[in-house]
Design a protein around this motif. Structure first.
Motif, PDB file in Angstrom:
ATOM      1  N   GLU A  58       0.662  -1.156   0.043  1.00 13.70           N
ATOM      2  CA  GLU A  58      -0.010  -0.128  -0.003  1.00 13.70           C
ATOM      3  C   GLU A  58       0.923   1.304   0.156  1.00 13.70           C
ATOM      4  O   GLU A  58       1.718   1.459   0.879  1.00 13.70           O
ATOM      5  CB  GLU A  58      -0.793  -0.053   1.190  1.00 13.70           C
ATOM      6  N   ILE A  59       0.740   2.140  -1.150  1.00 10.73           N
ATOM      7  CA  ILE A  59       1.357   3.467  -1.055  1.00 10.73           C
ATOM      8  C   ILE A  59       0.367   4.303  -0.559  1.00 10.73           C
ATOM      9  O   ILE A  59      -0.673   4.546  -1.203  1.00 10.73           O
ATOM     10  CB  ILE A  59       1.846   3.603  -2.538  1.00 10.73           C
ATOM     11  N   ILE A  60       0.576   4.941   0.420  1.00 10.36           N
ATOM     12  CA  ILE A  60      -0.073   6.140   1.041  1.00 10.36           C
ATOM     13  C   ILE A  60       0.477   7.628   0.580  1.00 10.36           C
ATOM     14  O   ILE A  60       1.459   7.778   1.341  1.00 10.36           O
ATOM     15  CB  ILE A  60      -0.608   6.096   2.451  1.00 10.36           C
ATOM     16  N   LEU A  61      -0.284   8.198  -0.539  1.00  9.32           N
ATOM     17  CA  LEU A  61       0.243   9.552  -0.803  1.00  9.32           C
ATOM     18  C   LEU A  61       0.224  10.511   0.398  1.00  9.32           C
ATOM     19  O   LEU A  61      -0.545  10.536   1.528  1.00  9.32           O
ATOM     20  CB  LEU A  61      -0.410  10.018  -1.806  1.00  9.32           C
ATOM     21  N   SER A  72      -0.737  13.583   2.802  1.00  8.91           N
ATOM     22  CA  SER A  72      -1.980  13.953   2.772  1.00  8.91           C
ATOM     23  C   SER A  72      -1.867  14.997   4.148  1.00  8.91           C
ATOM     24  O   SER A  72      -0.757  15.014   4.855  1.00  8.91           O
ATOM     25  CB  SER A  72      -3.063  12.991   3.189  1.00  8.91           C
ATOM     26  N   LEU A  98       5.101  10.374   2.212  1.00  7.91           N
ATOM     27  CA  LEU A  98       4.568   9.437   1.447  1.00  7.91           C
ATOM     28  C   LEU A  98       4.920   8.356   2.210  1.00  7.91           C
ATOM     29  O   LEU A  98       6.232   8.144   2.630  1.00  7.91           O
ATOM     30  CB  LEU A  98       5.428   9.120   0.144  1.00  7.91           C
ATOM     31  N   ILE A 158       5.022   3.703   2.861  1.00 11.66           N
ATOM     32  CA  ILE A 158       4.739   2.487   2.149  1.00 11.66           C
ATOM     33  C   ILE A 158       4.615   1.434   3.321  1.00 11.66           C
ATOM     34  O   ILE A 158       5.393   1.276   3.792  1.00 11.66           O
ATOM     35  CB  ILE A 158       5.720   2.246   0.996  1.00 11.66           C
TER      36      ILE A 158
END
Lengths: 74, 74
Positions: free
Chosen positions: A28-31, A33, A39, A41
């Protein structure tokens, strides 16, 4: 490199530089926010729960970019 | 475009083509894995829960690739 939700980021530190590809179950790559400026991962490993992967490591960039290149091509 | 875990994928269909950028709280890119052969993008919207974003739409490719380019540069 535990998963300890610090503030609103998932990863407490930058994470491990490398994992065994064969043991990866999910990535899962979470940008970045409003709640977490980095970022992140998060990798789910077979039989070993979740780990944070260092987005800056050579392994990560190579592995993730290969996956995303395949996505962009289709 | 509900989030209904079908088999082991998160998204029941390919998802919406576009969302309002300002309302995006979090973006998760889930790479293809043994449990779900498709790349999935789950967007958490401010005050509106989660939605699946169509990885194939122009908006998605442009928005996600811009975010990832910034990541690759630093």
């Amino acid at each position: 490199h535990s998963l300890d939700v610090k503030g609103r980021c998932i990863c407490a530190d930058k994470g491990v530089n490398k994992v065994s590809r064969k043991a990866i179950e999910k990535v899962e790559i979470i940008l970045p926010s409003p709640s977490c400026k980095r970022l992140e991962i998060v990798v789910t490993m077979r039989g070993a729960g979740q780990k944070c992967l260092n987005p800056g490591s050579r392994f990560t960039k190579k592995y993730i970019l290969t996956c995303l290149k395949n996505w962009r091509l289709n």
